[in-house]
Design a protein around this motif. Structure first.
Motif, mmCIF file in Angstrom:
data_model
loop_
_atom_site.group_PDB
_atom_site.id
_atom_site.type_symbol
_atom_site.label_atom_id
_atom_site.label_comp_id
_atom_site.label_asym_id
_atom_site.label_seq_id
_atom_site.Cartn_x
_atom_site.Cartn_y
_atom_site.Cartn_z
ATOM 1 N N GLN A 79 -10.710 8.683 9.565
ATOM 2 C CA GLN A 79 -10.210 7.313 9.590
ATOM 3 C C GLN A 79 -10.685 6.495 8.409
ATOM 4 O O GLN A 79 -9.874 5.934 7.679
ATOM 5 C CB GLN A 79 -10.621 6.620 10.892
ATOM 6 N N SER A 80 -11.954 6.434 8.188
ATOM 7 C CA SER A 80 -12.439 5.563 7.122
ATOM 8 C C SER A 80 -12.079 6.098 5.738
ATOM 9 O O SER A 80 -11.489 5.393 4.927
ATOM 10 C CB SER A 80 -13.949 5.359 7.239
ATOM 11 N N ASP A 81 -12.386 7.368 5.470
ATOM 12 C CA ASP A 81 -12.118 7.931 4.145
ATOM 13 C C ASP A 81 -10.623 8.032 3.861
ATOM 14 O O ASP A 81 -10.146 7.573 2.830
ATOM 15 C CB ASP A 81 -12.749 9.322 4.014
ATOM 16 N N GLU A 82 -9.904 8.638 4.781
ATOM 17 C CA GLU A 82 -8.468 8.870 4.575
ATOM 18 C C GLU A 82 -7.706 7.564 4.510
ATOM 19 O O GLU A 82 -6.865 7.361 3.636
ATOM 20 C CB GLU A 82 -7.924 9.756 5.706
ATOM 21 N N ASN A 83 -7.981 6.657 5.435
ATOM 22 C CA ASN A 83 -7.260 5.384 5.456
ATOM 23 C C ASN A 83 -7.579 4.556 4.221
ATOM 24 O O ASN A 83 -6.691 3.899 3.671
ATOM 25 C CB ASN A 83 -7.573 4.588 6.716
ATOM 26 N N ASP A 84 -8.832 4.582 3.781
ATOM 27 C CA ASP A 84 -9.198 3.839 2.586
ATOM 28 C C ASP A 84 -8.434 4.368 1.366
ATOM 29 O O ASP A 84 -7.897 3.594 0.578
ATOM 30 C CB ASP A 84 -10.704 3.916 2.326
ATOM 31 N N ARG A 85 -8.382 5.683 1.234
ATOM 32 C CA ARG A 85 -7.638 6.282 0.122
ATOM 33 C C ARG A 85 -6.158 5.965 0.230
ATOM 34 O O ARG A 85 -5.510 5.604 -0.745
ATOM 35 C CB ARG A 85 -7.842 7.794 0.092
ATOM 36 N N TYR A 86 -5.625 6.104 1.427
ATOM 37 C CA TYR A 86 -4.191 5.862 1.642
ATOM 38 C C TYR A 86 -3.847 4.404 1.350
ATOM 39 O O TYR A 86 -2.860 4.119 0.666
ATOM 40 C CB TYR A 86 -3.839 6.233 3.085
ATOM 41 N N LEU A 87 -4.668 3.486 1.852
ATOM 42 C CA LEU A 87 -4.421 2.067 1.610
ATOM 43 C C LEU A 87 -4.541 1.734 0.129
ATOM 44 O O LEU A 87 -3.748 0.960 -0.409
ATOM 45 C CB LEU A 87 -5.392 1.206 2.422
ATOM 46 N N LEU A 88 -5.518 2.343 -0.538
ATOM 47 C CA LEU A 88 -5.695 2.114 -1.969
ATOM 48 C C LEU A 88 -4.479 2.599 -2.746
ATOM 49 O O LEU A 88 -3.982 1.900 -3.633
ATOM 50 C CB LEU A 88 -6.960 2.811 -2.462
ATOM 51 N N ILE A 89 -3.981 3.771 -2.394
ATOM 52 C CA ILE A 89 -2.794 4.306 -3.080
ATOM 53 C C ILE A 89 -1.602 3.392 -2.859
ATOM 54 O O ILE A 89 -0.855 3.090 -3.798
ATOM 55 C CB ILE A 89 -2.497 5.745 -2.594
ATOM 56 N N GLU A 90 -1.410 2.918 -1.624
ATOM 57 C CA GLU A 90 -0.285 2.039 -1.330
ATOM 58 C C GLU A 90 -0.418 0.706 -2.073
ATOM 59 O O GLU A 90 0.565 0.162 -2.575
ATOM 60 C CB GLU A 90 -0.163 1.801 0.177
ATOM 61 N N GLU A 91 -1.635 0.187 -2.148
ATOM 62 C CA GLU A 91 -1.854 -1.060 -2.882
ATOM 63 C C GLU A 91 -1.579 -0.871 -4.372
ATOM 64 O O GLU A 91 -0.977 -1.741 -5.012
ATOM 65 C CB GLU A 91 -3.281 -1.560 -2.673
ATOM 66 N N LEU A 92 -2.003 0.269 -4.920
ATOM 67 C CA LEU A 92 -1.745 0.554 -6.329
ATOM 68 C C LEU A 92 -0.249 0.688 -6.601
ATOM 69 O O LEU A 92 0.246 0.222 -7.634
ATOM 70 C CB LEU A 92 -2.485 1.820 -6.765
ATOM 71 N N LYS A 93 0.472 1.305 -5.677
ATOM 72 C CA LYS A 93 1.925 1.418 -5.826
ATOM 73 C C LYS A 93 2.569 0.034 -5.816
ATOM 74 O O LYS A 93 3.495 -0.229 -6.594
ATOM 75 C CB LYS A 93 2.517 2.272 -4.704
ATOM 76 N N ALA A 94 2.090 -0.850 -4.936
ATOM 77 C CA ALA A 94 2.634 -2.208 -4.872
ATOM 78 C C ALA A 94 2.353 -2.960 -6.168
ATOM 79 O O ALA A 94 3.230 -3.656 -6.692
ATOM 80 C CB ALA A 94 2.046 -2.950 -3.678
ATOM 81 N N ILE A 95 1.153 -2.799 -6.696
ATOM 82 C CA ILE A 95 0.807 -3.442 -7.964
ATOM 83 C C ILE A 95 1.676 -2.894 -9.086
ATOM 84 O O ILE A 95 2.160 -3.642 -9.932
ATOM 85 C CB ILE A 95 -0.698 -3.255 -8.269
ATOM 86 N N GLN A 96 1.890 -1.584 -9.079
ATOM 87 C CA GLN A 96 2.724 -0.962 -10.099
ATOM 88 C C GLN A 96 4.148 -1.525 -10.044
ATOM 89 O O GLN A 96 4.745 -1.809 -11.082
ATOM 90 C CB GLN A 96 2.753 0.548 -9.899
ATOM 91 N N ARG A 97 4.701 -1.697 -8.841
ATOM 92 C CA ARG A 97 6.037 -2.253 -8.716
ATOM 93 C C ARG A 97 6.092 -3.682 -9.246
ATOM 94 O O ARG A 97 7.050 -4.079 -9.910
ATOM 95 C CB ARG A 97 6.494 -2.219 -7.253
ATOM 96 N N LYS A 98 5.044 -4.478 -8.970
ATOM 97 C CA LYS A 98 4.996 -5.844 -9.465
ATOM 98 C C LYS A 98 4.952 -5.876 -10.984
ATOM 99 O O LYS A 98 5.634 -6.677 -11.620
ATOM 100 C CB LYS A 98 3.789 -6.583 -8.895
ATOM 101 N N VAL A 99 4.153 -4.989 -11.571
ATOM 102 C CA VAL A 99 4.033 -4.927 -13.024
ATOM 103 C C VAL A 99 5.368 -4.517 -13.634
ATOM 104 O O VAL A 99 5.793 -5.092 -14.650
ATOM 105 C CB VAL A 99 2.899 -3.965 -13.443
ATOM 106 N N GLN A 100 6.041 -3.570 -13.014
ATOM 107 C CA GLN A 100 7.332 -3.114 -13.540
ATOM 108 C C GLN A 100 8.372 -4.228 -13.492
ATOM 109 O O GLN A 100 9.247 -4.283 -14.351
ATOM 110 C CB GLN A 100 7.823 -1.906 -12.759
ATOM 111 N N LYS A 101 8.282 -5.114 -12.513
ATOM 112 C CA LYS A 101 9.211 -6.229 -12.438
ATOM 113 C C LYS A 101 9.043 -7.177 -13.628
ATOM 114 O O LYS A 101 10.003 -7.774 -14.099
ATOM 115 C CB LYS A 101 9.020 -7.020 -11.147
ATOM 116 N N PHE A 102 7.812 -7.329 -14.077
ATOM 117 C CA PHE A 102 7.527 -8.225 -15.183
ATOM 118 C C PHE A 102 7.896 -7.637 -16.542
ATOM 119 O O PHE A 102 8.058 -8.348 -17.501
ATOM 120 C CB PHE A 102 6.059 -8.651 -15.189
#
Length: 103
Positions: A79-102
């Motif tokens: 839970q802690s390790d996997e979810n942290d990694r998964y959430l981090l990856i999803e957050e990075l993907k969201a940031i990447q999409r925002k950057v691509q919009k700009f």
């Protein structure tokens, strides 16, 4: 258009994940980590973390073919390790999409 971190209704989550809403309600009973905010009128609102967890549950059950019990164990053990990694990856993907919009 809603903010990416805004609460999502069960209908919105159901549509994005392509899963019937009754399955999401079932998963709430089986996976105690999924805990949407439920209003007095019965409407459910899922946080971004709930959404990501439901996405992970779908991946475990539908793509990796885990049983419900197996998916519960994976989520509880990692839970802690996997979810942290998964959430981090999803957050990075969201940031990447925002950057691509700009760009």
């Amino acid at each position: 258009m809603k903010e990416p971190n805004a609460l999502k209704t069960i209908g919105e989550v159901s549509k994005v994940l392509n899963i019937p809403s009754y399955v999401l309600r079932f998963w709430e009973k089986k996976f105690l980590n999924v805990s949407p905010i439920q209003k007095k009128n019965g409407r459910r609102y899922y946080s971004n973390n709930d959404f990501l967890l439901l996405k992970k549950i779908k991946e475990l059950l539908y793509e990796k073919h885990y049983s419900i019990r197996g998916a519960q164990k994976v989520l509880n053990n990692n839970q802690s390790d996997e979810n942290d990694r998964y959430l981090l990856i999803e957050e990075l993907k969201a940031i990447q999409r925002k950057v691509q919009k700009f760009l």
